[in-house]
Design an enzyme around this catalytic site. Structure first.
Site, PDB file in Angstrom:
ATOM      1  N   ASN A  88       0.871  -1.173   0.000  1.00 37.61           N
ATOM      2  CA  ASN A  88       0.000   0.000   0.000  1.00 37.61           C
ATOM      3  C   ASN A  88       0.910   1.225   0.000  1.00 37.61           C
ATOM      4  O   ASN A  88       1.471   1.577   1.028  1.00 37.61           O
ATOM      5  CB  ASN A  88      -0.901  -0.015   1.248  1.00 37.61           C
ATOM      6  CG  ASN A  88      -1.690   1.277   1.398  1.00 37.61           C
ATOM      7  OD1 ASN A  88      -1.796   2.062   0.457  1.00 37.61           O
ATOM      8  ND2 ASN A  88      -2.244   1.508   2.587  1.00 37.61           N
ATOM      9  N   TRP A  89       1.024   1.831  -1.172  1.00 36.72           N
ATOM     10  CA  TRP A  89       1.958   2.952  -1.289  1.00 36.72           C
ATOM     11  C   TRP A  89       1.439   4.218  -0.606  1.00 36.72           C
ATOM     12  O   TRP A  89       2.171   5.190  -0.471  1.00 36.72           O
ATOM     13  CB  TRP A  89       2.210   3.274  -2.772  1.00 36.72           C
ATOM     14  CG  TRP A  89       3.037   2.248  -3.502  1.00 36.72           C
ATOM     15  CD1 TRP A  89       3.485   1.035  -3.026  1.00 36.72           C
ATOM     16  CD2 TRP A  89       3.504   2.340  -4.856  1.00 36.72           C
ATOM     17  NE1 TRP A  89       4.199   0.374  -3.998  1.00 36.72           N
ATOM     18  CE2 TRP A  89       4.236   1.154  -5.129  1.00 36.72           C
ATOM     19  CE3 TRP A  89       3.389   3.299  -5.862  1.00 36.72           C
ATOM     20  CZ2 TRP A  89       4.835   0.918  -6.376  1.00 36.72           C
ATOM     21  CZ3 TRP A  89       3.978   3.058  -7.098  1.00 36.72           C
ATOM     22  CH2 TRP A  89       4.696   1.881  -7.341  1.00 36.72           C
ATOM     23  N   LYS A  90       0.179   4.225  -0.226  1.00 32.66           N
ATOM     24  CA  LYS A  90      -0.449   5.437   0.333  1.00 32.66           C
ATOM     25  C   LYS A  90      -0.188   6.623  -0.609  1.00 32.66           C
ATOM     26  O   LYS A  90      -0.106   6.427  -1.818  1.00 32.66           O
ATOM     27  CB  LYS A  90       0.043   5.705   1.756  1.00 32.66           C
ATOM     28  CG  LYS A  90      -0.021   4.467   2.645  1.00 32.66           C
ATOM     29  CD  LYS A  90       0.117   4.809   4.100  1.00 32.66           C
ATOM     30  CE  LYS A  90       0.261   3.527   4.908  1.00 32.66           C
ATOM     31  NZ  LYS A  90      -0.030   3.706   6.311  1.00 32.66           N
TER      32      LYS A  90
ATOM     33  N   HIS B  12      -9.623   1.268   4.825  1.00 32.43           N
ATOM     34  CA  HIS B  12      -8.347   1.463   5.527  1.00 32.43           C
ATOM     35  C   HIS B  12      -8.581   2.405   6.716  1.00 32.43           C
ATOM     36  O   HIS B  12      -9.379   3.344   6.620  1.00 32.43           O
ATOM     37  CB  HIS B  12      -7.306   2.044   4.574  1.00 32.43           C
ATOM     38  CG  HIS B  12      -5.916   2.005   5.132  1.00 32.43           C
ATOM     39  ND1 HIS B  12      -5.478   2.923   6.062  1.00 32.43           N
ATOM     40  CD2 HIS B  12      -4.889   1.140   4.931  1.00 32.43           C
ATOM     41  CE1 HIS B  12      -4.220   2.635   6.399  1.00 32.43           C
ATOM     42  NE2 HIS B  12      -3.842   1.561   5.733  1.00 32.43           N
TER      43      HIS B  12
ATOM     44  N   GLU C 238      -6.990   4.779   7.835  1.00 36.88           N
ATOM     45  CA  GLU C 238      -6.756   6.203   7.549  1.00 36.88           C
ATOM     46  C   GLU C 238      -7.983   6.824   6.895  1.00 36.88           C
ATOM     47  O   GLU C 238      -8.305   7.989   7.141  1.00 36.88           O
ATOM     48  CB  GLU C 238      -5.497   6.368   6.683  1.00 36.88           C
ATOM     49  CG  GLU C 238      -4.241   6.097   7.511  1.00 36.88           C
ATOM     50  CD  GLU C 238      -3.048   5.590   6.728  1.00 36.88           C
ATOM     51  OE1 GLU C 238      -3.061   5.636   5.476  1.00 36.88           O
ATOM     52  OE2 GLU C 238      -2.084   5.115   7.371  1.00 36.88           O
TER      53      GLU C 238
ATOM     54  N   GLU D 267      -5.786  -5.049  10.434  1.00 36.70           N
ATOM     55  CA  GLU D 267      -4.785  -4.006  10.643  1.00 36.70           C
ATOM     56  C   GLU D 267      -5.089  -3.266  11.942  1.00 36.70           C
ATOM     57  O   GLU D 267      -5.870  -2.302  11.944  1.00 36.70           O
ATOM     58  CB  GLU D 267      -4.815  -3.010   9.474  1.00 36.70           C
ATOM     59  CG  GLU D 267      -4.448  -3.615   8.130  1.00 36.70           C
ATOM     60  CD  GLU D 267      -3.802  -2.577   7.234  1.00 36.70           C
ATOM     61  OE1 GLU D 267      -2.703  -2.836   6.755  1.00 36.70           O
ATOM     62  OE2 GLU D 267      -4.377  -1.500   7.048  1.00 36.70           O
TER      63      GLU D 267
ATOM     64  N   GLY E   3       2.049   2.207  10.807  1.00 36.13           N
ATOM     65  CA  GLY E   3       2.993   3.310  10.677  1.00 36.13           C
ATOM     66  C   GLY E   3       3.648   3.711  11.978  1.00 36.13           C
ATOM     67  O   GLY E   3       4.293   4.752  12.063  1.00 36.13           O
TER      68      GLY E   3
ATOM     69  N   SER F 219       3.054  -2.259  10.419  1.00 37.21           N
ATOM     70  CA  SER F 219       4.492  -2.266  10.679  1.00 37.21           C
ATOM     71  C   SER F 219       5.145  -3.617  10.378  1.00 37.21           C
ATOM     72  O   SER F 219       6.061  -4.033  11.091  1.00 37.21           O
ATOM     73  CB  SER F 219       4.778  -1.816  12.114  1.00 37.21           C
ATOM     74  OG  SER F 219       4.347  -0.476  12.296  1.00 37.21           O
TER      75      SER F 219
ATOM     76  N   GLY G 191       2.590  -1.205   4.327  1.00 38.16           N
ATOM     77  CA  GLY G 191       2.637   0.224   4.038  1.00 38.16           C
ATOM     78  C   GLY G 191       4.056   0.697   3.801  1.00 38.16           C
ATOM     79  O   GLY G 191       4.634   0.494   2.737  1.00 38.16           O
ATOM     80  N   GLY G 192       4.648   1.317   4.812  1.00 35.83           N
ATOM     81  CA  GLY G 192       5.964   1.939   4.677  1.00 35.83           C
ATOM     82  C   GLY G 192       7.016   1.065   4.011  1.00 35.83           C
ATOM     83  O   GLY G 192       7.762   1.520   3.133  1.00 35.83           O
TER      84      GLY G 192
HETATM   85  C1  PEP Z   1      -0.962   0.155   5.902  1.00 34.19           C
HETATM   86  O1  PEP Z   1      -0.948   1.331   5.590  1.00 34.19           O
HETATM   87  O2  PEP Z   1      -1.869  -0.584   5.486  1.00 34.19           O
HETATM   88  C2  PEP Z   1       0.114  -0.342   6.770  1.00 34.19           C
HETATM   89  C3  PEP Z   1       0.022  -1.553   7.236  1.00 34.19           C
HETATM   90  O3  PEP Z   1       1.143   0.532   7.026  1.00 34.19           O
HETATM   91  P1  PEP Z   1       2.559   0.186   7.758  1.00 34.19           P
HETATM   92  O4  PEP Z   1       3.032  -1.125   7.156  1.00 34.19           O
HETATM   93  O5  PEP Z   1       3.438   1.318   7.394  1.00 34.19           O
HETATM   94  O6  PEP Z   1       2.272   0.059   9.194  1.00 34.19           O
END
Ligand code: PEP
Length: 246
Positions: free
Chosen positions: A9-11, A93, A95, A164, A170, A208, A229-230
């Site tokens: 997930n590049w956000k 999500h 966010e 999640e 994050g 994470s 994500g990251g």
């Molecule tokens: C996400 O945005 O779905 C996510 C899991 O982010 P991160 O891996 O950065 O926690």
């Protein structure tokens, strides 16, 4: 035997040059033992599709409109995503739930809109830290999933679910494999009771996930891969996570 799936997930990250470099690295590192996908900002979908077409890498969007078409400025429909070759659309999500006020009911309608156009919704569920501390984890994720199950009715087994925990996204703070497995087992039982096909459905963990914790998380019996994500923005890290999924 369920095949593992790893989704980046590049956000709201990336630019054309960086994306080209990242996708080239992902292509060059094939083959993977798992299915691999990237969910990119909508503006980059066409270019991503052109780059990945003909490969076994998949792509998708980070959101989708609940509406089929019409006067909904700024929205992108499932039909448009399908025309772009999207295999997946992330819905719900945390966010989007937090910053855009998306309700369980709206998330469910988005999942339905995606499926109606052959785009698999990746339905995110997860509790906040306060909810976990209050002993509400199970009730929260079951409520969030239940809304989608009831909206999709006989198609519910077609979705992908992503657990999640909001407190792990994050933050660098990952759920322990045991904590994650416990919730995944609850979700799978709920899916099984509702669809009769829970054993075949894909449930991802997100929050994470890193190269050094992915293998242990993915080794849990009900964790079928990750939503990343990251770490999906750095080729070496994402490739290592994809390789941890076997
Ligand atoms: C996400 O945005 O779905 C996510 C899991 O982010 P991160 O891996 O950065 O926690």
């Amino acid at each position: 035997m369920r095949r593992k799936l790893v989704v980046g997930n590049w956000k709201m990250h990336g630019n054309r040059a960086a994306n080209a470099e990242l996708l080239a690295a992902l292509l060059a590192a094939r083959p993977y033992m798992a299915d691999v996908a990237v969910c990119v900002p909508a503006l980059f979908l066409h270019e991503t599709a052109a780059t990945l077409a003909g490969s076994d890498l998949r792509w998708g969007a980070q959101d989708v409109s609940e509406h089929e078409q019409g006067a909904y400025t700024g929205e992108i429909s499932a039909a448009m995503l399908a025309e772009c070759g999207c295999r997946y659309a992330i819905v719900g999500h945390s966010e989007r739930r937090a910053y855009h006020g998306e309700s369980d009911a709206l998330v469910a309608r988005k999942a339905q809109a995606a499926l109606a156009r052959g785009v698999t919704p990746i339905v995110c569920v997860g509790e906040t830290l306060a909810e976990r501390d209050g002993g509400q984890t199970e009730a929260v994720v079951k409520r969030q999933l239940s809304a989608v199950i009831h909206q999709l009715t006989h198609c519910a087994a077609e979705m992908v679910v992503a657990y999640e925990p909001v407190w792990a996204i994050g933050t660098g703070r990952t759920a322990t494999p045991e904590q994650a497995q416990q919730v995944h087992a609850v979700l799978r039982a709920q899916l099984q009771a509702a669809t009769g096909r829970g054993a075949t459905m894909t449930i991802l963990y997100g929050g994470s996930v890193k190269a050094d914790n992915a293998a242990t998380l993915f080794a849990q019996p009900d964790i079928d891969g990750g939503l990343i994500g990251g770490a999906s923005l750095k080729a070496a890290d994402f490739i290592a996570i994809c390789r941890a999924a076997t």
